[in-house]
Design an enzyme around this catalytic site. Structure first.
Site, PDB file in Angstrom:
ATOM      1  CG  HIS A  94      -1.746   1.254   1.338  1.00 37.04           C
ATOM      2  ND1 HIS A  94      -2.590   1.754   0.369  1.00 37.04           N
ATOM      3  CD2 HIS A  94      -1.773   2.162   2.361  1.00 37.04           C
ATOM      4  CE1 HIS A  94      -3.112   2.893   0.785  1.00 37.04           C
ATOM      5  NE2 HIS A  94      -2.619   3.163   1.986  1.00 37.04           N
ATOM      6  CG  HIS A 120       0.245   7.074   4.140  1.00 34.70           C
ATOM      7  ND1 HIS A 120       0.810   6.301   3.160  1.00 34.70           N
ATOM      8  CD2 HIS A 120      -1.024   6.603   4.284  1.00 34.70           C
ATOM      9  CE1 HIS A 120      -0.062   5.420   2.725  1.00 34.70           C
ATOM     10  NE2 HIS A 120      -1.195   5.571   3.393  1.00 34.70           N
ATOM     11  CG  ASP A 121      -1.437   3.893   6.472  1.00 35.36           C
ATOM     12  OD1 ASP A 121      -2.090   4.864   6.912  1.00 35.36           O
ATOM     13  OD2 ASP A 121      -1.796   3.211   5.499  1.00 35.36           O
ATOM     14  CD  GLU A 124      -4.441   6.024  10.623  1.00 33.15           C
ATOM     15  OE1 GLU A 124      -5.411   5.380  10.180  1.00 33.15           O
ATOM     16  OE2 GLU A 124      -4.092   7.124  10.161  1.00 33.15           O
ATOM     17  CG  ASP A 125      -2.535   1.542  10.378  1.00 31.84           C
ATOM     18  OD1 ASP A 125      -3.436   1.837  11.202  1.00 31.84           O
ATOM     19  OD2 ASP A 125      -2.680   1.703   9.146  1.00 31.84           O
ATOM     20  CG  ASP A 181      -4.510   6.647   1.657  1.00 32.82           C
ATOM     21  OD1 ASP A 181      -4.005   5.513   1.684  1.00 32.82           O
ATOM     22  OD2 ASP A 181      -5.391   7.004   2.469  1.00 32.82           O
TER      23      ASP A 181
END
Length: 259
Positions: A94, A120-121, A124-125, A181
């Site tokens: 991704h 970017h993730d 957050e993840d 995204d």
């Protein structure tokens, strides 16, 4: 998703895009703004100051090295994660795909945006912190990542509402990451929806994504045109089995009926 790095092609693309001999000449702010706090902030890509857009004169080899370092950083952070599609593809596909969309479909060559897309993730993840990102890739990249990172302490519905609301005020760099995204995620859903998703849930996701995208418009016409094509395709596919014309459902509108 194929992610190939051809060194010659990559370096040639960067040669005339972002590597100005004197990047301050392109700064929209005053020289004083660009030179503010020059000695107090350590950013590997940006000349410190208020504008946040003046890139340091960096060699092509240094840029390629940093992009690969960032891709490897993201791969390690997401190494144990999988996407929610039926094939459970590796999650790293991704962020690599988002960066690829920016460069090859949006003609975005700003290294700050590319690095932020790869990262970017991560906060957050994964267990990554903003401090870690700033230490490795600089304050400017960290700020863009922060703009596109949801607060996981909030309920999911509130996070989704805030994505719509906050999209308008995001920086152009953050909007670019957001658009790419959404392209990647919407294409993924069209190809293979997450396990357990009903047609209604898919439709609701598209409706929500369109609201986010609409608040990012005016940023990159190529990416926005791609998203419009995705929305139109989804509309065409779902209209076949939708009764909303007969029942005048409020979920449909004139632009994207049945999404």
């Amino acid at each position: 998703m194929n992610f190939r790095v051809d060194k010659g092609s990559f370096l040639n693309r960067y040669a005339d895009k972002e590597l100005a001999a004197n990047p301050e000449e392109e700064c929209k702010k005053s020289e004083d703004s660009c030179n503010a706090d020059r000695d107090t902030i350590n950013d590997p890509l940006v000349i410190p100051g208020e504008c946040g857009s003046c890139l340091k004169p960096t060699t092509k080899e240094e840029l390629l090295s940093m992009v690969l370092k960032c891709a490897n950083f993201a791969a390690e952070k997401h190494s144990n994660q999988r996407r929610k599609d039926a094939a459970e593809t590796p999650y790293i596909n991704h962020p690599l795909g988002v960066a690829n969309i920016l460069a090859n479909e949006g003609s975005v060559y700003d290294p700050i945006v590319i690095l932020a897309a790869l990262l970017h993730d991560t906060v957050e993840d994964t267990e990554t912190s903003f401090e870690e990102i700033e230490k490795e890739f600089g304050e400017t990249v960290r700020k863009v990542v922060a703009e596109v990172t949801d607060d996981k302490s909030l309920p999911k519905a509130e996070r989704k509402r805030l994505q719509i609301e906050n999209a308008t005020s995001r920086s152009d760099r953050a909007k670019l990451v957001t658009l790419a995204d959404k392209i990647y995620n919407l294409r993924d859903i069209q190809k293979s929806p997450p396990l357990g998703w009903s047609d209604i849930r898919v439709r609701e996701y598209f409706q929500w994504a369109k609201k986010v995208v609409d608040n990012c418009r005016g940023t990159n016409s190529a990416l926005e045109n791609t998203l419009d094509s995705i929305f139109a395709k989804q509309c065409k596919e779902t209209r076949k089995n939708c009764n909303c014309i007969k029942r005048l459902s409020p979920v449909c509108d004139e632009s994207y009926l049945c999404i």
